[in-house]
Design a protein around this motif. Structure first.
Motif, short mmCIF file in Angstrom:
data_model
loop_
_atom_site.label_atom_id
_atom_site.label_comp_id
_atom_site.label_asym_id
_atom_site.label_seq_id
_atom_site.Cartn_x
_atom_site.Cartn_y
_atom_site.Cartn_z
N LEU A 174 0.82 -1.21 0.00
CA LEU A 174 0.00 0.00 0.00
C LEU A 174 0.86 1.26 0.00
CD1 LEU A 174 -2.98 0.64 0.00
CD2 LEU A 174 -2.96 0.63 2.48
N LEU A 175 1.92 1.25 0.80
CA LEU A 175 2.79 2.42 0.88
C LEU A 175 3.52 2.64 -0.44
CD1 LEU A 175 3.70 4.65 2.76
CD2 LEU A 175 5.57 3.17 3.54
N SER A 176 3.95 1.57 -1.08
CA SER A 176 4.64 1.72 -2.36
C SER A 176 3.72 2.28 -3.43
CB SER A 176 5.22 0.38 -2.82
OG SER A 176 4.19 -0.53 -3.17
N LYS A 177 2.42 1.96 -3.34
CA LYS A 177 1.48 2.49 -4.32
C LYS A 177 1.29 4.00 -4.16
CE LYS A 177 -1.14 -1.77 -5.03
NZ LYS A 177 -0.67 -1.97 -6.41
N VAL A 178 1.12 4.45 -2.92
CA VAL A 178 0.90 5.88 -2.73
C VAL A 178 2.19 6.68 -2.90
CG1 VAL A 178 -1.12 5.56 -1.29
CG2 VAL A 178 1.11 5.70 -0.22
N LEU A 179 3.35 6.02 -2.72
CA LEU A 179 4.63 6.69 -2.99
C LEU A 179 4.99 6.65 -4.47
CD1 LEU A 179 6.85 5.42 -0.01
CD2 LEU A 179 5.80 7.67 -0.27
N GLN A 180 4.16 5.93 -5.26
CA GLN A 180 4.36 5.81 -6.71
C GLN A 180 5.73 5.20 -7.04
OE1 GLN A 180 3.07 9.26 -9.01
NE2 GLN A 180 1.94 10.03 -7.26
N LEU A 181 6.07 4.14 -6.31
CA LEU A 181 7.31 3.41 -6.58
C LEU A 181 7.09 2.42 -7.71
CD1 LEU A 181 8.43 2.60 -2.91
CD2 LEU A 181 8.95 4.63 -4.30
N ASN A 182 8.16 2.13 -8.45
CA ASN A 182 8.03 1.12 -9.51
C ASN A 182 8.14 -0.28 -8.90
OD1 ASN A 182 10.79 0.44 -9.16
ND2 ASN A 182 11.42 1.93 -10.71
N ARG A 183 8.04 -1.28 -9.76
CA ARG A 183 7.97 -2.66 -9.27
C ARG A 183 9.23 -3.04 -8.49
NH1 ARG A 183 4.79 -6.36 -7.22
NH2 ARG A 183 5.37 -8.50 -7.76
N THR A 184 10.40 -2.66 -8.98
CA THR A 184 11.65 -2.99 -8.28
C THR A 184 11.71 -2.29 -6.92
OG1 THR A 184 12.83 -3.27 -10.38
CG2 THR A 184 14.17 -2.86 -8.42
N GLN A 185 11.34 -1.03 -6.89
CA GLN A 185 11.35 -0.28 -5.63
C GLN A 185 10.32 -0.84 -4.65
OE1 GLN A 185 10.56 3.43 -7.48
NE2 GLN A 185 12.67 3.72 -8.20
N GLU A 186 9.18 -1.28 -5.18
CA GLU A 186 8.15 -1.89 -4.35
C GLU A 186 8.68 -3.16 -3.69
OE1 GLU A 186 4.44 -4.52 -5.55
OE2 GLU A 186 4.04 -2.39 -5.96
N GLN A 187 9.38 -3.99 -4.47
CA GLN A 187 9.95 -5.22 -3.93
C GLN A 187 11.01 -4.91 -2.87
OE1 GLN A 187 11.26 -7.06 -7.55
NE2 GLN A 187 9.34 -8.16 -7.87
N SER A 188 11.80 -3.87 -3.10
CA SER A 188 12.81 -3.47 -2.11
C SER A 188 12.15 -3.01 -0.82
CB SER A 188 13.71 -2.37 -2.69
OG SER A 188 14.46 -2.84 -3.79
N LEU A 189 11.05 -2.27 -0.94
CA LEU A 189 10.34 -1.82 0.24
C LEU A 189 9.78 -3.02 1.01
CD1 LEU A 189 9.48 0.74 1.78
CD2 LEU A 189 7.35 0.71 0.48
N GLY A 190 9.34 -4.03 0.27
CA GLY A 190 8.87 -5.25 0.92
C GLY A 190 9.97 -5.93 1.71
N LEU A 191 11.20 -5.94 1.18
CA LEU A 191 12.33 -6.50 1.91
C LEU A 191 12.62 -5.72 3.18
CD1 LEU A 191 14.91 -7.37 -0.91
CD2 LEU A 191 13.52 -8.95 0.43
N ILE A 192 12.48 -4.40 3.10
CA ILE A 192 12.71 -3.55 4.28
C ILE A 192 11.70 -3.89 5.38
CG2 ILE A 192 12.64 -1.18 5.12
CD1 ILE A 192 13.60 -0.36 2.25
N PHE A 193 10.43 -4.02 5.00
CA PHE A 193 9.42 -4.40 5.99
C PHE A 193 9.69 -5.79 6.55
CE2 PHE A 193 7.20 -0.71 4.67
CZ PHE A 193 6.14 -0.50 5.54
N HIS A 194 10.10 -6.71 5.68
CA HIS A 194 10.42 -8.08 6.10
C HIS A 194 11.54 -8.06 7.15
CE1 HIS A 194 11.36 -12.39 5.74
NE2 HIS A 194 12.62 -12.03 5.64
N TYR A 195 12.57 -7.30 6.87
CA TYR A 195 13.69 -7.19 7.81
C TYR A 195 13.23 -6.59 9.14
CZ TYR A 195 18.00 -5.50 9.96
OH TYR A 195 19.01 -5.25 10.84
N ALA A 196 12.45 -5.52 9.07
CA ALA A 196 11.97 -4.88 10.30
C ALA A 196 11.10 -5.83 11.11
CB ALA A 196 11.20 -3.61 9.95
N ASP A 197 10.23 -6.59 10.43
CA ASP A 197 9.39 -7.56 11.13
C ASP A 197 10.24 -8.61 11.85
OD1 ASP A 197 7.19 -6.23 10.16
OD2 ASP A 197 6.69 -7.73 8.63
N GLN A 198 11.26 -9.13 11.15
CA GLN A 198 12.10 -10.19 11.70
C GLN A 198 12.91 -9.71 12.89
OE1 GLN A 198 12.52 -13.39 11.12
NE2 GLN A 198 11.30 -13.72 9.28
#
Length: 544
Positions: free
Chosen positions: A172-196
């Motif tokens: 959701l955050l990547s959509k409103v930040l208008q990130l592309n697919r690669t940036q969206e995947q990177s943001l997902g990794l950041i959240f994954h790391y923070a969760d872990q």
């Protein structure tokens, strides 16, 4: 209509019964109607519970024996209230919301102009109201309806509405930040790391701190095994976050986080609670408005179970000035919103968009709006004429010349078509609408503030909390090593004083506090449990 206040014993169904008894039947003298008007009126003679919009107009004459209605079970099939400025859209919104509340259905109103708060106060009897009531055979009685008032991040009058970055989610955050697919995947990794690692992302500074850490000399190896985070991508995310904050988003992210289940409540007398979100203070920041709605819908979609077709909606949304939702929106945002609108119907949620013309709403969304209330349109310019013709094409075939009719409607009149009890479109009906029973205008600011402070939710959400989260933990890395920082919290020592579990008031106060759920989720992540996320990327969490 009489004031609909069922006893607490009756609940919502008693409210519906009371509402049905107080409203005129669809037709009291059908034989007296012209043949074409009779055919139209027969399409609105529903047998089950329904909302009364007004009386049929035919050849410029109001026919009060032919009532135009919307079946209550069809209110989760979504709708559109449209028309030029000053034609009565907000009053129509208010009229529908009142009747939903009376029949036990909670309502959410996005109040862009700040003039919907009057729904909580009885209306004022005057000659215009009495004349309109007489024209449409409405038994009008002044009535206020139970309401809660909210404001995004506390900007304006109302209980503050906030969300944590963690629950908002990477997709959701990547959509409103208008990130592309690669940036969206990177943001997902950041959240994954923070969760872990138990790095709770509460506000935007937490997310910025984690991104900065993962690109630093100390942290850049943390994601190497699962793809890593490039400096260029991190720079794009950080710049987008900075621009995002400049639009006023920082106040929205934080704690206590708003529980969207609050919107599903009913009052003690069984009437549905009307939740009014004031947006007048942020109407010049449509991205803020759009982001909140995106999260709100996704959060409800995620949490509510599938119910299919029900006898009444669980909740009906009204998004006033809906063009602000779509203006400048990215394709990703629109795609996600379209999917949400399409699927949330099965959760028992109805969505009404309120705007000036049908062309303000994307075609994929408009195709899902089966209930239509179209007020007058203007045709002063070539663009106006084009919009008029486009609007006419969205209606079923009718007995009216719609181009002529839509430019000649008066204030408080509209062209209506809804879905019948069988799900088929009803005949197009020119309608003289009823008058709302609540105050048609804003309540006094002092009265509004008093209502907010007296709410049972005020103590839970009013005060912002900035507890220890990712920013504070990363800032303290100089004093603690990574392993120590992410270790589970120590258990209380045997000598620690026992909690006063025998004090019910203390237990209830703690369990009901605004940060209790967030602290519980934080503990879970610190123990190494990654947050599970929904299809929309919002965090899964158990409601109280």
């Amino acid at each position: 209509m009489s004031e609909r206040k069922p006893s607490p014993e009756g609940g919502p169904r008693a409210a519906a019964a009371t509402a049905d008894r107080s409203m005129p039947q669809a037709q009291s003298g059908p034989a007296a109607l012209p043949q074409q008007a009779l055919e139209i009126a027969s399409g609105y003679a529903f047998t089950g519970p329904a909302l009364d919009l007004g009386a049929l107009l035919w050849d410029g004459v109001c026919l009060p024996d032919a009532q135009v209605r919307i079946p209550l079970p069809m209110l989760n099939r979504h709708g559109l209230v449209a028309g030029a400025t000053g034609t009565g859209k907000t009053k129509t919104l208010q009229l529908i919301a009142e009747q939903l509340s009376a029949q036990g259905v909670p309502v959410f109103l996005a109040d862009i102009k700040g003039d919907v708060s009057g729904i909580s106060a009885p209306g004022a009897r005057n000659e215009k109201v009495q004349a309109r009531a007489a024209e449409v055979h409405q038994r009008w009685q002044p009535a206020g309806f139970p309401a809660e008032f909210y404001a995004l991040g506390g900007i304006g009058h109302g209980i503050p509405v906030r969300a944590t970055v963690t629950s908002f989610g990477p997709l959701l955050l990547s959509k409103v930040l208008q990130l592309n697919r690669t940036q969206e995947q990177s943001l997902g990794l950041i959240f994954h790391y923070a969760d872990q690692k138990g790095l709770e992302l509460v506000d935007l500074k937490d997310l910025r701190a984690v991104v900065a850490f993962l690109t630093s000399e100390e942290g850049k190896g943390e994601l190497k095994g699962i793809g890593g985070l490039s400096t260029a991508t991190a720079g794009v995310i950080l710049r987008s976050l900075t621009a995002f904050e400049a639009e006023g988003m920082a106040d929205f992210f934080g704690e206590p986080e708003f529980d969207t289940a609050e919107l599903l409540r009913t009052a003690e007398d069984g009437r549905g609670l009307v939740s009014v979100l004031e947006l007048a203070a942020v109407q010049d920041r449509p991205r803020l408005f759009s982001t909140f709605l995106m999260w709100l819908l996704a959060d409800l979609f995620h949490d509510l179970p599938e119910v299919g077709d029900v006898d009444r909606p669980r909740l009906v949304f009204f998004f006033d000035e809906a063009h602000l939702l779509f203006d400048g929106a990215s394709k990703a945002f629109l795609d996600s919103l379209t999917r949400t609108v399409r699927l949330i119907r099965s959760k028992g949620i109805g969505v009404f968009f309120v705007t000036q013309t049908a062309k303000d709403v994307p075609a994929d969304v408009l195709a899902q709006l089966g209930n239509r209330v179209q007020h007058a349109l203007r045709a002063f310019t070539p663009d106006d004429q084009k919009a008029l013709r486009a609007t006419v094409k969205t209606f079923p075939d009718s007995a009216y010349d719609l181009e002529e009719l839509l430019t000649g409607l008066g204030t408080g009149e509209a062209v209506v078509t809804v879905l019948s009890e069988k799900g088929a479109p009803t005949p197009v009906a020119a309608t003289r609408l009823r008058a709302p029973e609540s105050l048609m205008g804003p309540v006094d600011a002092g009265v509004l503030d008093a209502a907010v402070r007296s709410s049972s939710l005020y103590g839970r959400y009013a005060q912002a909390v900035d507890r220890e989260s990712a920013y504070e933990k990363l800032d303290a890395r100089g004093a603690k090593g990574p392993d120590e920082m992410n270790a589970p919290p120590s258990t209380p020592s045997p000598t620690s004083p026992p909690a006063r579990a025998d004090d019910p008031s203390l237990v209830e106060e703690i369990a009901g506090s605004g940060v209790f759920k967030s602290l519980a989720r934080s503990l879970g992540t610190q123990l190494g449990r990654e947050i599970s996320r929904s299809l929309f990327g919002t965090a899964r969490r158990r409601r109280r």
